[in-house]
Write an enzyme that holds these catalytic residues in place. Sequence first.
Site, PDB file in Angstrom:
ATOM      1  N   HIS A  52       0.846  -1.204   0.000  1.00 54.32           N
ATOM      2  CA  HIS A  52       0.000   0.000   0.000  1.00 54.32           C
ATOM      3  C   HIS A  52       0.873   1.242   0.000  1.00 54.32           C
ATOM      4  O   HIS A  52       2.090   1.152   0.157  1.00 54.32           O
ATOM      5  CB  HIS A  52      -1.003  -0.018   1.160  1.00 54.32           C
ATOM      6  CG  HIS A  52      -0.399   0.115   2.528  1.00 54.32           C
ATOM      7  ND1 HIS A  52       0.399  -0.847   3.102  1.00 54.32           N
ATOM      8  CD2 HIS A  52      -0.486   1.114   3.453  1.00 54.32           C
ATOM      9  CE1 HIS A  52       0.762  -0.458   4.313  1.00 54.32           C
ATOM     10  NE2 HIS A  52       0.246   0.738   4.548  1.00 54.32           N
ATOM     11  N   HIS A  54       1.499   3.928   1.919  1.00 51.25           N
ATOM     12  CA  HIS A  54       2.068   4.686   3.043  1.00 51.25           C
ATOM     13  C   HIS A  54       3.605   4.743   2.981  1.00 51.25           C
ATOM     14  O   HIS A  54       4.257   3.772   2.619  1.00 51.25           O
ATOM     15  CB  HIS A  54       1.608   4.089   4.376  1.00 51.25           C
ATOM     16  CG  HIS A  54       0.163   4.391   4.669  1.00 51.25           C
ATOM     17  ND1 HIS A  54      -0.583   3.666   5.570  1.00 51.25           N
ATOM     18  CD2 HIS A  54      -0.664   5.348   4.170  1.00 51.25           C
ATOM     19  CE1 HIS A  54      -1.821   4.166   5.608  1.00 51.25           C
ATOM     20  NE2 HIS A  54      -1.891   5.179   4.771  1.00 51.25           N
ATOM     21  N   ASP A  56       5.968   4.611   5.153  1.00 47.91           N
ATOM     22  CA  ASP A  56       6.816   3.665   5.889  1.00 47.91           C
ATOM     23  C   ASP A  56       6.886   2.306   5.175  1.00 47.91           C
ATOM     24  O   ASP A  56       7.569   1.389   5.639  1.00 47.91           O
ATOM     25  CB  ASP A  56       6.340   3.507   7.348  1.00 47.91           C
ATOM     26  CG  ASP A  56       4.940   2.948   7.491  1.00 47.91           C
ATOM     27  OD1 ASP A  56       4.037   3.398   6.752  1.00 47.91           O
ATOM     28  OD2 ASP A  56       4.725   2.049   8.330  1.00 47.91           O
ATOM     29  N   HIS A  57       6.193   2.193   4.030  1.00 45.32           N
ATOM     30  CA  HIS A  57       6.244   0.967   3.220  1.00 45.32           C
ATOM     31  C   HIS A  57       6.856   1.211   1.844  1.00 45.32           C
ATOM     32  O   HIS A  57       7.157   0.262   1.120  1.00 45.32           O
ATOM     33  CB  HIS A  57       4.829   0.369   3.064  1.00 45.32           C
ATOM     34  CG  HIS A  57       4.210   0.020   4.390  1.00 45.32           C
ATOM     35  ND1 HIS A  57       4.020  -1.273   4.808  1.00 45.32           N
ATOM     36  CD2 HIS A  57       3.788   0.814   5.409  1.00 45.32           C
ATOM     37  CE1 HIS A  57       3.498  -1.263   6.026  1.00 45.32           C
ATOM     38  NE2 HIS A  57       3.349  -0.001   6.414  1.00 45.32           N
ATOM     39  N   HIS A 108      -7.452  -0.641   5.461  1.00 43.85           N
ATOM     40  CA  HIS A 108      -6.414   0.268   5.983  1.00 43.85           C
ATOM     41  C   HIS A 108      -6.204   1.392   4.967  1.00 43.85           C
ATOM     42  O   HIS A 108      -6.247   2.565   5.316  1.00 43.85           O
ATOM     43  CB  HIS A 108      -5.134  -0.531   6.220  1.00 43.85           C
ATOM     44  CG  HIS A 108      -3.976   0.277   6.695  1.00 43.85           C
ATOM     45  ND1 HIS A 108      -3.928   0.861   7.934  1.00 43.85           N
ATOM     46  CD2 HIS A 108      -2.804   0.604   6.094  1.00 43.85           C
ATOM     47  CE1 HIS A 108      -2.780   1.514   8.072  1.00 43.85           C
ATOM     48  NE2 HIS A 108      -2.077   1.381   6.966  1.00 43.85           N
ATOM     49  N   ASP A 130      -0.187  -3.730   6.306  1.00 41.21           N
ATOM     50  CA  ASP A 130      -0.850  -3.222   7.510  1.00 41.21           C
ATOM     51  C   ASP A 130      -2.313  -3.671   7.591  1.00 41.21           C
ATOM     52  O   ASP A 130      -3.148  -2.969   8.171  1.00 41.21           O
ATOM     53  CB  ASP A 130      -0.799  -1.686   7.550  1.00 41.21           C
ATOM     54  CG  ASP A 130       0.599  -1.160   7.850  1.00 41.21           C
ATOM     55  OD1 ASP A 130       1.494  -1.959   8.162  1.00 41.21           O
ATOM     56  OD2 ASP A 130       0.776   0.072   7.770  1.00 41.21           O
ATOM     57  N   HIS A 168       4.489  -4.690  10.920  1.00 42.59           N
ATOM     58  CA  HIS A 168       4.861  -3.982  12.154  1.00 42.59           C
ATOM     59  C   HIS A 168       4.947  -4.920  13.354  1.00 42.59           C
ATOM     60  O   HIS A 168       4.179  -5.878  13.455  1.00 42.59           O
ATOM     61  CB  HIS A 168       3.838  -2.884  12.510  1.00 42.59           C
ATOM     62  CG  HIS A 168       3.868  -1.714  11.578  1.00 42.59           C
ATOM     63  ND1 HIS A 168       4.690  -0.632  11.769  1.00 42.59           N
ATOM     64  CD2 HIS A 168       3.173  -1.469  10.447  1.00 42.59           C
ATOM     65  CE1 HIS A 168       4.503   0.251  10.795  1.00 42.59           C
ATOM     66  NE2 HIS A 168       3.578  -0.232   9.972  1.00 42.59           N
TER      67      HIS A 168
HETATM   68 FE    FE Z   1       2.762   0.826   8.232  1.00 41.07          FE
HETATM   69 ZN    ZN Z   2       0.093   1.726   6.534  1.00 44.58          ZN
END
Ligand code: FE
Ligand code: ZN
Length: 257
Positions: A52, A54, A56-57, A108, A130, A168
């Site tokens: 996805h 985001h 942090d990915h 998400h 996530d 995570h």
């Molecule tokens: Fe994340």
């Molecule tokens: Zn995420």
Amino acid sequence: MNLIPLPAFSDNYIWLLQHQGHALVVDPGKSEPVTTWLRENQHVLDCILVTHHHGDHTGGVEILQKQTGAKVYGPATESLPFDFHGLKQNDQVSWQGLNFSVLDVPGHTAGHIAYWTQPSAQDPLLFCGDTLFSGGCGRIFEGTPAQMLNSMDTLAMLPSATRVCCAHEYTLSNLKFAQAVEPHNQFLRDHVILCQQLRSKNLPTLPTQLALELKINPFLRSRQASVVQAVKAFAPHTANQDVDIFANLRAWKNEFK
Ligand code: FE
Ligand code: ZN
């Protein structure tokens, strides 16, 4: 086929698969942990899977793509700040003799996808970003509770030996909430002890196994009588619909400390 979690930021894992000098990574939010591993282990990165949009990915994808020429795959319906092959439900990705099936798991984010594969002579693997966590699920940012419940159902139907590679290390805090929901769940109690031991040695609690999650994760168990009863005690006006129970379970988790 070897599976390695590379820690990134405070609690992300970048999952890496290695096979005969080749590597694949999932959701590299940062490039450094991957480039360091590749250099130390003398592997070539040839595939990047993204679940996805985001940061942090995705934050490390562009650098890795430029440095290695790895092919990049991601959700067809999300916009990502680099070139990639868009994937949706029932699409396949192949890498080093492995075939990944793509699952749509919105909730998400609106276009979140997951990757499932069956390596030969090993338990299957799921990279779910996530969407599903050990003992929990992702926050519903862009989708609806109905979509997230449907995504939980999609993942619950995978083979129970599936190794679930979540993005995570949220397990201990998720289990704390899960125990508030199901204080009498013995599987949960046992798993808390195991995970506390792992975290005290700074070891990952992941991957988790789908069979275990079906016994301990309230978001996969939202139709169980014990979970329904707990949600109704928290939110007495909850309707008897599966989606309302699930939505209030998620709402409860959002405010749980
Ligand atoms: Fe994340
Ligand atoms: Zn995420």
